[in-house]
Design a protein around this motif. Structure first.
Motif, PDB file in Angstrom:
ATOM      1  N   LEU A   1       0.798  -1.222   0.000  1.00 35.63           N
ATOM      2  CA  LEU A   1       0.000   0.000   0.000  1.00 35.63           C
ATOM      3  C   LEU A   1       0.830   1.271   0.000  1.00 35.63           C
ATOM      4  N   PHE A   2       2.076   1.203   0.450  1.00 36.33           N
ATOM      5  CA  PHE A   2       2.906   2.409   0.579  1.00 36.33           C
ATOM      6  C   PHE A   2       4.370   1.992   0.684  1.00 36.33           C
ATOM      7  N   GLY A   3       5.252   2.973   0.813  1.00 35.76           N
ATOM      8  CA  GLY A   3       6.678   2.701   0.968  1.00 35.76           C
ATOM      9  C   GLY A   3       7.496   3.371  -0.118  1.00 35.76           C
ATOM     10  N   ASP A   4       8.804   3.268   0.009  1.00 35.53           N
ATOM     11  CA  ASP A   4       9.722   3.862  -0.957  1.00 35.53           C
ATOM     12  C   ASP A   4      11.074   3.200  -0.792  1.00 35.53           C
ATOM     13  N   ALA A   5      11.816   3.106  -1.885  1.00 33.07           N
ATOM     14  CA  ALA A   5      13.150   2.513  -1.816  1.00 33.07           C
ATOM     15  C   ALA A   5      14.023   3.233  -0.788  1.00 33.07           C
ATOM     16  N   LYS A   6      13.765   4.520  -0.555  1.00 26.80           N
ATOM     17  CA  LYS A   6      14.594   5.274   0.391  1.00 26.80           C
ATOM     18  C   LYS A   6      14.505   4.740   1.810  1.00 26.80           C
ATOM     19  N   GLN A   7      13.398   4.060   2.161  1.00 30.22           N
ATOM     20  CA  GLN A   7      13.231   3.613   3.546  1.00 30.22           C
ATOM     21  C   GLN A   7      14.247   2.548   3.935  1.00 30.22           C
ATOM     22  N   ASP A   8      14.854   1.883   2.948  1.00 30.54           N
ATOM     23  CA  ASP A   8      15.844   0.852   3.224  1.00 30.54           C
ATOM     24  C   ASP A   8      17.257   1.301   2.853  1.00 30.54           C
ATOM     25  N   GLU A   9      17.466   2.619   2.855  1.00 30.61           N
ATOM     26  CA  GLU A   9      18.772   3.159   2.475  1.00 30.61           C
ATOM     27  C   GLU A   9      19.889   2.592   3.331  1.00 30.61           C
ATOM     28  N   ALA A  10      19.669   2.499   4.650  1.00 28.27           N
ATOM     29  CA  ALA A  10      20.726   2.008   5.540  1.00 28.27           C
ATOM     30  C   ALA A  10      21.115   0.576   5.198  1.00 28.27           C
ATOM     31  N   LEU A  11      20.120  -0.273   4.958  1.00 24.79           N
ATOM     32  CA  LEU A  11      20.402  -1.669   4.607  1.00 24.79           C
ATOM     33  C   LEU A  11      21.136  -1.759   3.276  1.00 24.79           C
ATOM     34  N   CYS A  12      20.687  -0.990   2.288  1.00 25.83           N
ATOM     35  CA  CYS A  12      21.310  -1.065   0.964  1.00 25.83           C
ATOM     36  C   CYS A  12      22.735  -0.532   1.001  1.00 25.83           C
ATOM     37  N   LEU A  13      22.966   0.566   1.712  1.00 21.41           N
ATOM     38  CA  LEU A  13      24.322   1.100   1.843  1.00 21.41           C
ATOM     39  C   LEU A  13      25.235   0.105   2.544  1.00 21.41           C
ATOM     40  N   SER A  14      24.743  -0.459   3.647  1.00 18.62           N
ATOM     41  CA  SER A  14      25.545  -1.419   4.408  1.00 18.62           C
ATOM     42  C   SER A  14      25.910  -2.630   3.559  1.00 18.62           C
ATOM     43  N   THR A  15      24.941  -3.134   2.805  1.00 14.54           N
ATOM     44  CA  THR A  15      25.172  -4.326   1.990  1.00 14.54           C
ATOM     45  C   THR A  15      26.149  -4.039   0.857  1.00 14.54           C
ATOM     46  N   ALA A  16      25.972  -2.897   0.199  1.00 17.82           N
ATOM     47  CA  ALA A  16      26.888  -2.537  -0.888  1.00 17.82           C
ATOM     48  C   ALA A  16      28.304  -2.331  -0.370  1.00 17.82           C
ATOM     49  N   GLU A  17      28.429  -1.607   0.741  1.00 15.62           N
ATOM     50  CA  GLU A  17      29.769  -1.299   1.273  1.00 15.62           C
ATOM     51  C   GLU A  17      30.443  -2.529   1.849  1.00 15.62           C
ATOM     52  N   ARG A  18      29.720  -3.292   2.647  1.00 13.58           N
ATOM     53  CA  ARG A  18      30.333  -4.417   3.346  1.00 13.58           C
ATOM     54  C   ARG A  18      30.665  -5.575   2.418  1.00 13.58           C
ATOM     55  N   LEU A  19      29.781  -5.844   1.449  1.00 13.52           N
ATOM     56  CA  LEU A  19      29.952  -7.019   0.595  1.00 13.52           C
ATOM     57  C   LEU A  19      30.514  -6.691  -0.784  1.00 13.52           C
ATOM     58  N   GLY A  20      30.617  -5.411  -1.118  1.00  9.98           N
ATOM     59  CA  GLY A  20      31.094  -5.061  -2.449  1.00  9.98           C
ATOM     60  C   GLY A  20      30.097  -5.387  -3.543  1.00  9.98           C
ATOM     61  N   LEU A  21      28.818  -5.433  -3.194  1.00  8.07           N
ATOM     62  CA  LEU A  21      27.765  -5.736  -4.158  1.00  8.07           C
ATOM     63  C   LEU A  21      27.164  -4.460  -4.726  1.00  8.07           C
ATOM     64  N   VAL A  22      26.728  -4.521  -5.961  1.00  3.04           N
ATOM     65  CA  VAL A  22      25.881  -3.472  -6.512  1.00  3.04           C
ATOM     66  C   VAL A  22      24.442  -3.807  -6.136  1.00  3.04           C
ATOM     67  N   VAL A  23      23.763  -2.841  -5.519  1.00  9.52           N
ATOM     68  CA  VAL A  23      22.379  -3.051  -5.083  1.00  9.52           C
ATOM     69  C   VAL A  23      21.462  -2.166  -5.911  1.00  9.52           C
ATOM     70  N   VAL A  24      20.434  -2.765  -6.467  1.00  9.96           N
ATOM     71  CA  VAL A  24      19.380  -2.031  -7.169  1.00  9.96           C
ATOM     72  C   VAL A  24      18.114  -2.182  -6.340  1.00  9.96           C
ATOM     73  N   SER A  25      17.593  -1.068  -5.841  1.00  6.84           N
ATOM     74  CA  SER A  25      16.421  -1.082  -4.969  1.00  6.84           C
ATOM     75  C   SER A  25      15.231  -0.534  -5.746  1.00  6.84           C
ATOM     76  N   ALA A  26      14.190  -1.342  -5.879  1.00  9.11           N
ATOM     77  CA  ALA A  26      13.083  -1.042  -6.793  1.00  9.11           C
ATOM     78  C   ALA A  26      11.919  -0.352  -6.096  1.00  9.11           C
ATOM     79  N   ASN A  27      11.407   0.686  -6.728  1.00 11.70           N
ATOM     80  CA  ASN A  27      10.092   1.205  -6.384  1.00 11.70           C
ATOM     81  C   ASN A  27       9.039   0.502  -7.245  1.00 11.70           C
ATOM     82  N   TYR A  28       7.795   0.607  -6.829  1.00  7.73           N
ATOM     83  CA  TYR A  28       6.712  -0.042  -7.573  1.00  7.73           C
ATOM     84  C   TYR A  28       5.406   0.651  -7.240  1.00  7.73           C
TER      85      TYR A  28
END
Length: 300
Positions: A76-103
């Motif tokens: 019903l609601f939400g935004d990719a920005k709400q998981d910014e901390a998780l995505c930043l942590s995952t990209a930085e710690r694991l060296g992964l490229v993260v694509v976070s989708a809105n819908y």
């Protein structure tokens, strides 16, 4: 539900997370979130079909793997920005490229709108894998809550479509089964953060009808699928006192029964989504450490 069932360190953050707002105000508030920043990760936005994606690219060493992440919000609601901390942590710690989708959201955009949007984000990721330095065969699909359900359904759809497949599914308290919402006796439980009345609103808007019907469209409710063979390895986590505990456990068991390698991580005394709204607590940090180690291995 009694407060004493909640892990003590989560009780304070949970009270703050349960502030009730109309849906329209939640949608505005999420868009106005002040997000963290990291010099170790470059964040950009891109258009992917009918929706947008946020792209997190480590500025240092990259391992060649990727994560397509899908946020929650009850459909019903939400935004990719709400998981910014998780995505930043995952990209930085694991060296992964993260694509976070809105819908797009229900009820204005019922199924298959959100499903089509995250499928479009997957294909955007594949189309841009070379320039992002990602091996398309080393991308995991993940999500939290409604995003976890969309991730599970997307994995099923990609299996049926053929072509490049995700190498894993990374599911945090996924919203998988509309039949839970149809169980009116669960309303009396008053689960913290996300209860069955809210669940029924989300599923009703998404399906365009009352949840729990004899049949729903393919990929609308991933727990309804009877043949789970051939799906990629899965990491599933949930709290033992949350509404989705039973359906998440059942899905994990069904995946195992179909021969899919499954890692489960059940956190005692944890309400729904605690890894997000209580992310600085020891319990949330420990869960994220365990989940990221699984993800590191899955994308190696």
């Amino acid at each position: 539900m009694e407060l004493n069932r909640v892990l003590p360190e989560l009780r304070g953050p949970m009270k703050r997370a349960q502030v009730s707002m109309p849906r329209w105000l939640v949608r505005i508030a999420v868009r106005l979130l002040i997000v963290p920043r990291s010099e170790a990760v470059r964040v950009t936005r891109a258009r992917a079909g009918a929706a947008t994606v946020r792209v997190y690219v480590p500025t240092g060493a990259r391992g060649g793997g990727g994560l397509l992440w899908i946020h929650g919000g009850g459909l019903l609601f939400g935004d990719a920005k709400q998981d910014e901390a998780l995505c930043l942590s995952t990209a930085e710690r694991l060296g992964l490229v993260v694509v976070s989708a809105n819908y797009r959201f229900a009820p204005e955009h019922p199924f298959p709108a959100a499903h089509d949007d995250v499928r479009g984000a997957w294909h955007w990721f594949l189309d841009h894998a070379d320039e992002l330095g990602v091996d398309p065969r080393r991308i995991v699909v993940g999500g939290e809550s409604a995003g976890g359900g969309l991730a599970a359904a997307l994995v099923q759809r990609l299996h049926d479509d053929g072509g490049v497949q995700p190498c894993g599914q990374w599911l945090f308290a996924p919203m998988l089964d509309d039949r839970t919402a149809a169980r009116r006796e669960l309303d009396a439980e008053r689960h913290f953060v996300w209860d069955n009345e809210a669940n029924r609103e989300g599923w009703s808007g998404y399906l365009g009808t009352s949840p729990g019907a004899d049949a729903v469209p393919a990929y609308a409710a991933p727990a309804r699928r009877t043949d789970l063979s051939g799906l990629p390895p899965a990491f599933l986590t949930w709290g033992d006192i949350e509404l989705f505990a039973a359906e998440d456990r059942a899905y994990a068991e069904a995946l195992r029964g179909a021969g899919v390698p499954v890692t489960t991580d059940v956190v005692e005394g944890a309400p729904h989504g605690f890894e997000n709204w209580a992310r600085t607590t020891p319990a949330a940090r420990a869960l994220l450490d365990r989940a990221q180690e699984w993800l590191r291995a899955a994308t190696a």
